[in-house]
Write an enzyme that holds these catalytic residues in place. Structure first.
Site, PDB file in Angstrom:
ATOM      1  N   HIS A  61      -7.308  -5.885  -1.025  1.00 29.88           N
ATOM      2  CA  HIS A  61      -6.153  -5.019  -0.793  1.00 29.88           C
ATOM      3  C   HIS A  61      -5.048  -5.717  -0.005  1.00 29.88           C
ATOM      4  O   HIS A  61      -3.877  -5.382  -0.146  1.00 29.88           O
ATOM      5  CB  HIS A  61      -6.615  -3.766  -0.048  1.00 29.88           C
ATOM      6  N   ASP A 120      -9.350  -5.183  -5.124  1.00 30.88           N
ATOM      7  CA  ASP A 120      -8.890  -4.117  -4.241  1.00 30.88           C
ATOM      8  C   ASP A 120      -9.640  -2.817  -4.562  1.00 30.88           C
ATOM      9  O   ASP A 120      -9.596  -2.340  -5.696  1.00 30.88           O
ATOM     10  CB  ASP A 120      -7.387  -3.928  -4.443  1.00 30.88           C
ATOM     11  N   SER A 165       0.835  -1.200   0.000  1.00 28.46           N
ATOM     12  CA  SER A 165       0.000   0.000   0.000  1.00 28.46           C
ATOM     13  C   SER A 165       0.876   1.258   0.000  1.00 28.46           C
ATOM     14  O   SER A 165       1.705   1.415  -0.898  1.00 28.46           O
ATOM     15  CB  SER A 165      -0.958  -0.053   1.191  1.00 28.46           C
TER      16      SER A 165
END
Length: 456
Positions: A416, A384, A269
């Site tokens: 995600h 995601d 991320s």
């Protein structure tokens, strides 16, 4: 959100109306009072107000929509709140106290853990099993991990008041082994990337260490030292990641069992977004792995995420619109050429001071990655909604088109956190304990093992 469903016990708990006894005139609320107030805000649906109670340095990492979704998932499982017990406080870390509030629902009970500084600001929230109920099952290793093939060592990165603890997973034998530094995403994340009952970074570390790759993971400074970070108005994304990432690389390169020429960096991320910046600061890094690394500007990604979460419940979506409009206006303020360190915090997303946004605005992850010589592996989950194929991976593809040494993998069923599933992804699907997709672990291992030399 950890939760169990034990039968409620008739132990004369306080009702919610009784839990907020008036304070004598002039007496400040106790931490227990503040914890009860947080619960009252959740019951009233005031998640934006809960967000505003967080330490300033952590607000950009807290999504009011995700808080709402997690609370509504709890209500869906257990029914409405029927009573609230007496809060109990215990020291947690440094200036932080954990206040545990027993909450009884129509069909079960949980404990709301509210983490507060001495000044009463939030540093974390967690729903845990009821104190008198069965404990949540401990994390179990995934099938692809074999703890008999490696050992773990505790390490410390940095020195002084912002030093952070970490764990080195080291394969058995003499080595030298390739090694990987893990960078977690936005927020006050621990070294395991813990999300409710799951630990995706620990899954990855154990999976790779079982296959002969050393892995170093560590608590983020925002997790280890939330009060100190919250007090620093000039805190930036560089402060959030670079010192500890560079210290981790140096520690591995100096380790006798590690091949100093084969130390890689992987980020998830926001950690994936920042990974090229780490390699630019330390060119000896052998290669980069970006797991769901975002490229859309963070304020606008936040707007998109809140809008998406609101859309999951059409019956209440309209209630989220004022918050979406306010966040949109704040995102535009970040884009404003007149943004300066003196811009009032209240005008910016999540109340985070301008230095953080100025630093992030001045960093182009795709452009930096395109200028590096190291091989790159980009991984993306098809389900995601936080970092998406359309809004983020498309930018990586366009900016790295034609660059040698780039490998891209998409996992259509993954969210995600690279947990496989079906249908639209939502915060509620994170309640159950899950493990990182074994295909992701296998692909990362294969790429690390065969990583090319730096491209000319």
């Amino acid at each position: 959100m950890t939760s169990t469903s034990p039968e409620a016990r008739p132990t004369e708990p306080q009702t919610s109306e009784d839990s907020g006894a008036p304070q004598p005139a002039g007496q400040s609320p106790t931490l227990e009072d503040r914890a009860l107030a947080v619960l009252d805000l959740a019951r009233a649906g005031s998640f934006a107000e809960i967000h505003d109670l967080f330490v300033a340095g952590l607000r950009q990492m807290v999504d009011p929509g995700a808080l709402r979704a997690a609370w509504e998932a709890e209500l869906s499982e257990h029914g409405s709140v029927s009573s609230v017990g007496t809060p109990a406080s215990e020291p947690f870390s440094g200036d932080t106290t954990a206040v545990k509030v027993p909450v009884t629902f129509e069909r079960g009970a949980v404990t709301l853990a509210v983490y507060l500084t001495s000044a009463g600001q939030l540093t974390g929230l967690q729903l845990e099993p009821a104190v008198d109920g069965p404990p949540a099952a401990p994390w179990q290793p995934p099938g692809y991990a074999d703890p008999g093939r490696f050992d773990e060592q505790e390490v410390t990165l940095g020195s002084g008041p912002l030093a952070v603890p970490g764990t080195l997973s080291l394969p058995h034998g003499d080595g030298p082994y390739p090694a990987l530094v893990l960078l977690s995403g936005s927020g006050p994340n621990d070294r395991d990337g813990t999300i409710l009952r799951s630990k995706p970074l620990k899954d990855l570390a154990w999976g790779l260490a079982s296959r002969g790759i050393a892995v170093l993971r560590f608590d983020k400074v925002t997790y280890a030292h939330p009060h100190e970070v919250g007090q620093n108005r000039t805190f930036t994304v560089a402060d959030e990641y670079l010192p500890d990432a560079l210290a981790a690389i140096a520690l591995l390169q100096a380790h006798p069992a590690i091949d100093a020429t084969r130390v890689f960096v992987a980020g998830h991320s926001l950690g994936g977004t920042v990974a090229p910046r780490v390699a630019a600061a330390e060119p000896s890094v052998a290669g980069l792995i970006m797991l769901a690394g975002g490229t859309e500007p963070l304020p606008w990604a936040a707007v998109r995420q809140v809008r998406y979460i609101a859309s999951l419940n059409p019956d209440t979506a309209a209630l989220a619109q004022p918050g979406i409009d306010a966040l949109t206006a704040q995102a535009r303020r970040v884009d404003d050429p007149d943004l300066s360190p003196q811009t009032p915090d209240a005008e910016l997303p999540f109340g985070v001071p301008a230095p953080y946004w100025l630093d992030l605005r001045g960093y182009d992850a795709v452009a930096v990655a395109a200028g590096l010589r190291q091989p790159l592996l980009l991984l993306q989950g098809g389900r995601d909604y936080q970092v998406t194929l359309a809004d983020d991976l498309s930018r990586w593809r366009a900016g790295l088109d034609g660059r040698p040494g780039v490998t891209i993998r998409v996992y259509p069923a993954d969210n995600h956190f690279f947990f496989p599933g079906d249908g639209p992804s939502s915060p509620a699907e994170l309640v159950a304990a899950q493990h990182l997709d074994p295909d992701v672990v296998g692909d990362v291992c294969d790429w690390l093992t065969a990583a090319a030399d730096p491209v000319p």
